[in-house]
Design a protein around this motif. Structure first.
Motif, PDB file in Angstrom:
ATOM      1  N   LYS A 174       5.249   7.379   4.006  1.00  9.96           N
ATOM      2  CA  LYS A 174       4.852   6.849   5.321  1.00  9.96           C
ATOM      3  C   LYS A 174       3.831   7.772   5.991  1.00  9.96           C
ATOM      4  CE  LYS A 174       8.107   4.457   7.349  1.00  9.96           C
ATOM      5  NZ  LYS A 174       9.433   4.291   8.016  1.00  9.96           N
ATOM      6  N   GLN A 175       4.074   9.077   5.895  1.00 13.27           N
ATOM      7  CA  GLN A 175       3.148  10.036   6.506  1.00 13.27           C
ATOM      8  C   GLN A 175       1.774  10.011   5.852  1.00 13.27           C
ATOM      9  OE1 GLN A 175       4.661  14.040   7.470  1.00 13.27           O
ATOM     10  NE2 GLN A 175       6.679  13.213   7.054  1.00 13.27           N
ATOM     11  N   ILE A 176       1.762   9.843   4.502  1.00 16.15           N
ATOM     12  CA  ILE A 176       0.458   9.759   3.822  1.00 16.15           C
ATOM     13  C   ILE A 176      -0.248   8.480   4.268  1.00 16.15           C
ATOM     14  CG2 ILE A 176      -0.705   9.483   1.587  1.00 16.15           C
ATOM     15  CD1 ILE A 176       1.509  11.180   0.330  1.00 16.15           C
ATOM     16  N   TYR A 177       0.495   7.386   4.334  1.00 15.40           N
ATOM     17  CA  TYR A 177      -0.087   6.108   4.770  1.00 15.40           C
ATOM     18  C   TYR A 177      -0.676   6.219   6.183  1.00 15.40           C
ATOM     19  CZ  TYR A 177      -0.693   1.236   5.981  1.00 15.40           C
ATOM     20  OH  TYR A 177      -1.231   0.051   6.393  1.00 15.40           O
ATOM     21  N   ASN A 178       0.046   6.910   7.060  1.00 15.30           N
ATOM     22  CA  ASN A 178      -0.417   7.093   8.445  1.00 15.30           C
ATOM     23  C   ASN A 178      -1.477   8.187   8.595  1.00 15.30           C
ATOM     24  OD1 ASN A 178       1.360   5.155   9.336  1.00 15.30           O
ATOM     25  ND2 ASN A 178       3.011   6.638   9.692  1.00 15.30           N
ATOM     26  N   LYS A 179      -1.833   8.795   7.464  1.00 11.47           N
ATOM     27  CA  LYS A 179      -2.842   9.853   7.425  1.00 11.47           C
ATOM     28  C   LYS A 179      -2.448  11.108   8.188  1.00 11.47           C
ATOM     29  CE  LYS A 179      -5.956   6.272   6.349  1.00 11.47           C
ATOM     30  NZ  LYS A 179      -6.936   5.268   6.725  1.00 11.47           N
ATOM     31  N   SER A 180      -1.151  11.279   8.445  1.00  5.55           N
ATOM     32  CA  SER A 180      -0.711  12.511   9.086  1.00  5.55           C
ATOM     33  C   SER A 180      -0.367  13.565   8.029  1.00  5.55           C
ATOM     34  CB  SER A 180       0.492  12.250  10.004  1.00  5.55           C
ATOM     35  OG  SER A 180       1.572  11.734   9.272  1.00  5.55           O
ATOM     36  N   LEU A 181      -0.357  13.137   6.763  1.00  7.91           N
ATOM     37  CA  LEU A 181      -0.087  14.083   5.673  1.00  7.91           C
ATOM     38  C   LEU A 181      -1.104  13.818   4.567  1.00  7.91           C
ATOM     39  CD1 LEU A 181       1.910  16.250   4.535  1.00  7.91           C
ATOM     40  CD2 LEU A 181       3.213  14.361   3.548  1.00  7.91           C
ATOM     41  N   ASP A 182      -1.542  14.896   3.917  1.00 10.64           N
ATOM     42  CA  ASP A 182      -2.541  14.804   2.864  1.00 10.64           C
ATOM     43  C   ASP A 182      -1.844  14.591   1.515  1.00 10.64           C
ATOM     44  OD1 ASP A 182      -5.551  15.869   2.385  1.00 10.64           O
ATOM     45  OD2 ASP A 182      -4.203  16.373   0.726  1.00 10.64           O
ATOM     46  N   GLU A 183      -2.339  13.654   0.692  1.00 11.65           N
ATOM     47  CA  GLU A 183      -1.620  13.365  -0.555  1.00 11.65           C
ATOM     48  C   GLU A 183      -1.664  14.505  -1.564  1.00 11.65           C
ATOM     49  OE1 GLU A 183      -4.067   9.893  -2.213  1.00 11.65           O
ATOM     50  OE2 GLU A 183      -3.811  11.258  -3.900  1.00 11.65           O
ATOM     51  N   VAL A 184      -2.759  15.265  -1.545  1.00 10.42           N
ATOM     52  CA  VAL A 184      -2.837  16.390  -2.480  1.00 10.42           C
ATOM     53  C   VAL A 184      -1.801  17.453  -2.092  1.00 10.42           C
ATOM     54  CG1 VAL A 184      -4.336  18.183  -3.459  1.00 10.42           C
ATOM     55  CG2 VAL A 184      -5.288  15.930  -2.905  1.00 10.42           C
ATOM     56  N   GLU A 185      -1.723  17.735  -0.789  1.00 12.76           N
ATOM     57  CA  GLU A 185      -0.712  18.691  -0.312  1.00 12.76           C
ATOM     58  C   GLU A 185       0.705  18.196  -0.593  1.00 12.76           C
ATOM     59  OE1 GLU A 185      -1.377  19.510   3.876  1.00 12.76           O
ATOM     60  OE2 GLU A 185      -3.422  20.148   3.344  1.00 12.76           O
ATOM     61  N   ARG A 201       0.827  -1.206   0.000  1.00 10.46           N
ATOM     62  CA  ARG A 201       0.000   0.000   0.000  1.00 10.46           C
ATOM     63  C   ARG A 201       0.866   1.263   0.000  1.00 10.46           C
ATOM     64  NH1 ARG A 201      -5.451  -1.441   3.486  1.00 10.46           N
ATOM     65  NH2 ARG A 201      -6.199  -2.992   1.987  1.00 10.46           N
ATOM     66  N   MET A 202       2.010   1.184   0.670  1.00 11.33           N
ATOM     67  CA  MET A 202       2.925   2.333   0.636  1.00 11.33           C
ATOM     68  C   MET A 202       3.526   2.472  -0.764  1.00 11.33           C
ATOM     69  SD  MET A 202       4.374   3.127   4.342  1.00 11.33           S
ATOM     70  CE  MET A 202       5.634   1.940   4.650  1.00 11.33           C
ATOM     71  N   GLU A 203       3.786   1.338  -1.394  1.00 15.71           N
ATOM     72  CA  GLU A 203       4.307   1.350  -2.764  1.00 15.71           C
ATOM     73  C   GLU A 203       3.292   2.030  -3.702  1.00 15.71           C
ATOM     74  OE1 GLU A 203       7.207   1.169  -5.160  1.00 15.71           O
ATOM     75  OE2 GLU A 203       7.497   0.353  -3.133  1.00 15.71           O
ATOM     76  N   ARG A 204       2.012   1.727  -3.446  1.00 18.00           N
ATOM     77  CA  ARG A 204       0.951   2.313  -4.268  1.00 18.00           C
ATOM     78  C   ARG A 204       0.936   3.840  -4.106  1.00 18.00           C
ATOM     79  NH1 ARG A 204      -5.195   1.215  -2.637  1.00 18.00           N
ATOM     80  NH2 ARG A 204      -4.408  -0.871  -2.218  1.00 18.00           N
ATOM     81  N   ILE A 205       1.080   4.305  -2.867  1.00 17.39           N
ATOM     82  CA  ILE A 205       1.117   5.755  -2.609  1.00 17.39           C
ATOM     83  C   ILE A 205       2.320   6.380  -3.323  1.00 17.39           C
ATOM     84  CG2 ILE A 205       1.478   7.512  -0.821  1.00 17.39           C
ATOM     85  CD1 ILE A 205      -0.057   5.595   1.114  1.00 17.39           C
ATOM     86  N   LYS A 206       3.444   5.700  -3.253  1.00 17.30           N
ATOM     87  CA  LYS A 206       4.668   6.217  -3.880  1.00 17.30           C
ATOM     88  C   LYS A 206       4.503   6.344  -5.399  1.00 17.30           C
ATOM     89  CE  LYS A 206       9.636   5.349  -4.113  1.00 17.30           C
ATOM     90  NZ  LYS A 206      10.691   4.392  -3.705  1.00 17.30           N
ATOM     91  N   SER A 207       3.977   5.289  -6.041  1.00 17.63           N
ATOM     92  CA  SER A 207       3.793   5.374  -7.503  1.00 17.63           C
ATOM     93  C   SER A 207       2.858   6.515  -7.850  1.00 17.63           C
ATOM     94  CB  SER A 207       3.150   4.126  -8.101  1.00 17.63           C
ATOM     95  OG  SER A 207       3.521   2.987  -7.449  1.00 17.63           O
ATOM     96  N   LYS A 208       1.848   6.712  -7.019  1.00 18.24           N
ATOM     97  CA  LYS A 208       0.885   7.759  -7.315  1.00 18.24           C
ATOM     98  C   LYS A 208       1.563   9.134  -7.281  1.00 18.24           C
ATOM     99  CE  LYS A 208      -3.800   9.128  -6.162  1.00 18.24           C
ATOM    100  NZ  LYS A 208      -4.891   9.039  -5.189  1.00 18.24           N
ATOM    101  N   LEU A 209       2.412   9.350  -6.285  1.00 15.29           N
ATOM    102  CA  LEU A 209       3.156  10.614  -6.198  1.00 15.29           C
ATOM    103  C   LEU A 209       4.065  10.796  -7.414  1.00 15.29           C
ATOM    104  CD1 LEU A 209       4.286  10.724  -2.438  1.00 15.29           C
ATOM    105  CD2 LEU A 209       2.626  12.236  -3.550  1.00 15.29           C
ATOM    106  N   ILE A 210       4.773   9.719  -7.763  1.00 12.48           N
ATOM    107  CA  ILE A 210       5.708   9.814  -8.887  1.00 12.48           C
ATOM    108  C   ILE A 210       4.969  10.056 -10.193  1.00 12.48           C
ATOM    109  CG2 ILE A 210       7.447   8.551 -10.245  1.00 12.48           C
ATOM    110  CD1 ILE A 210       8.330   7.232  -7.595  1.00 12.48           C
ATOM    111  N   ASN A 211       3.826   9.344 -10.382  1.00 14.72           N
ATOM    112  CA  ASN A 211       3.030   9.574 -11.589  1.00 14.72           C
ATOM    113  C   ASN A 211       2.560  11.019 -11.674  1.00 14.72           C
ATOM    114  OD1 ASN A 211       3.154   7.035 -12.654  1.00 14.72           O
ATOM    115  ND2 ASN A 211       1.283   6.319 -11.687  1.00 14.72           N
TER     116      ASN A 211
END
Lengths: 319, 319
Positions: free
Chosen positions: B289-300, A253-263
């Motif tokens: 990690k912060q986005i995964y833990n919901k302490s940071l917003d992915e859009v921001e 799931r962290m990998e998924r977040i990372k790819s999304k940021l990079i994309n």
């Protein structure tokens, strides 16, 4: 429906609201960011299962049967049928795939095809955002169906917590899947349509290919004869639990977040390039013509264009 | 062999020199630019034919037979088997495909598989550069085989002057091809393996799909029974002449030059992004990690990263 009504509707599991939100995602409507921000806390609520494999192995009918199984288990289930199709054909064919499935009108089920035009990163992002919408609508399990035929499809399958690779016992399918990189991403391998011959050969090749991957499971199903479906559903849930116990679900799931940021970043800088190419003073058509006529060298032209692009970026960033 | 010997060898049609140059292209060796610059005048000497279609339709055996036909016509022929395979499997399977072909040791024939690891733009560029090497070695006709399964493959097929789409009379192949965008790029459609049933159905579906495309030709071949090969070879040459008469070959070749320039720029700015992501002070893993833990917003987080990337590019361009 305004954005607040859509948001409320999604949380209540209203089909129209979900459909509207996913359409906004497909269209790249910026208002969707409001929903995504507000839905942050729903992220990760559902088990995400990728169903992939070569064309024609029966992925959609298998999902049909898994839907029935989910209903019997009283689970709420979402399905995304993803297809990086050609722009002229995509929509209609995906629509057909939806109509061919059973159980799609049950109140616990939401099935949706997903297509974006052109832009590859867009499809990937649309899948991420649609997963979140389905999670916010209370789904416990989400199936993502992709044709396992190329890099984009493999990338999308990797968004799942658990990846199921479906193969048909037909000479060579397992080799095609190997070539498409499916063997590396599968947690569960399903040989579908066991009413056909050559099941044994397929299994042997598979076992040979997977030799070193101790964890991989091989199952048999027949969507047509409704065989092996319960076992597959159990295998999916058990695999999820095993992977979760090993910390692998968190990692994925962290990998998924990372790819999304990079994309996201990749798309933004691609945007800079597209703007650059459309500038009149660059006149790329003229450069192309000169290279074709051999009055300009392509290596020199590339260097010249990169220099101009740099100047452009520099100027744009300063403004 | 030094670069001068390789250059001389290619012009004399020496296999070892051609092989060495294409390996350098695959590996992204910068020295190849010297060759490409010097070979500028050979660009466009050969008829480039794309052979594409779904997996398993028999593209390689069809090319085998076309090689025989080319030899009989006293033409010099090059073949590039292109496959954006998974990194672990690619090379070996491509090697098998080469070994399975006939007539590959004839002095007028050069067959080569082409794979680059990872990077998509790289494969596209490698095809362009390899075409030039084969043209410099005196080939009159070059076949490029790609599996017609996704965007990358379609892009590569579009490098050809004439595109042949191969289908098998097996239920649904033509639909898969349509979805993969093959119908839009085909000049000639070949229904191969006519010893199987359902030829008629495939043809009917094809005619329906192609209804408005008056120019498209539909042919039948059987690589196994060696039928329809001469007719296909003639159709390729005739189509080339027709397209050339309409100025279409020039247009396609200029389009190829344009894509190559754009790919080059796109790769360079992707390089900037990759460097950026590897910088320690960005610490993307921590953001994830912060986005995964919901302490940071992915859009921001996305906006923050894009701002940082801009600062980086700005700094790099100034230096």
């Amino acid at each position: 429906m305004n954005i607040q009504e859509i948001k409320q509707g999604i949380i209540e599991g209203d089909r129209r609201a979900i459909a509207k939100a996913i359409t906004m995602i497909e269209e790249g409507n910026k208002e969707i960011y409001d929903l995504i921000k507000d839905f942050k806390d729903y992220a990760g609520k559902a088990i995400v299962v990728g169903i992939t494999g070569p064309p024609g192995v029966g992925k959609s009918s298998l999902i049909s049967k898994l839907l029935k199984e989910a209903i019997e288990r009283n689970m709420k289930v979402g399905v995304l049928l993803v297809d990086p199709s050609s722009p002229i054909s995509g929509g209609a064919l995906l629509g057909n795939r939806v109509r061919l499935m059973e159980n799609i009108t049950h109140e616990n089920v939401y099935v949706r095809s997903l297509a974006t035009r052109g832009w590859k990163g867009g499809l990937s992002k649309a899948v991420d955002d649609s997963i979140l919408i389905l999670e916010a609508s209370g789904k416990n399990i989400i199936f993502i169906e992709t044709v396992g035929a190329g890099q984009i499809e493999t990338d999308i399958a990797k968004k799942a917590d658990v990846v199921v690779v479906v193969l048909m016992p037909y000479s060579g399918d397992e080799i095609q899947a190997l070539k498409a990189g499916l063997m590396e991403i599968g947690d569960i391998f399903v040989i579908n349509k066991e009413d056909l011959d050559k099941v044994r050969t397929t299994e042997l090749t598979l076992r040979m290919i997977l030799e070193k991957e101790k964890g991989s499971k091989i199952l048999y199903t027949s969507a047509v004869y409704n065989k092996g479906i319960k076992e597959l559903f159990d295998a999916i849930l058990n695999t999820w639990n095993e992977l979760n116990g090993k910390g692998e679900i968190v990692r994925r799931r962290m990998e998924r977040i990372k790819s999304k940021l990079i994309n996201y970043l990749s798309d933004r800088i691609d945007g800079l390039l597209q703007n650059f190419l459309n500038e009149e003073d660059i006149n790329i058509e003229n450069i192309v013509k000169q290279i074709y006529n051999k009055s300009l060298d392509e290596v020199e032209a590339s260097n010249y264009l990169f220099k101009k692009l740099n100047e452009k970026i520099l100027k744009e960033l300063k403004d």
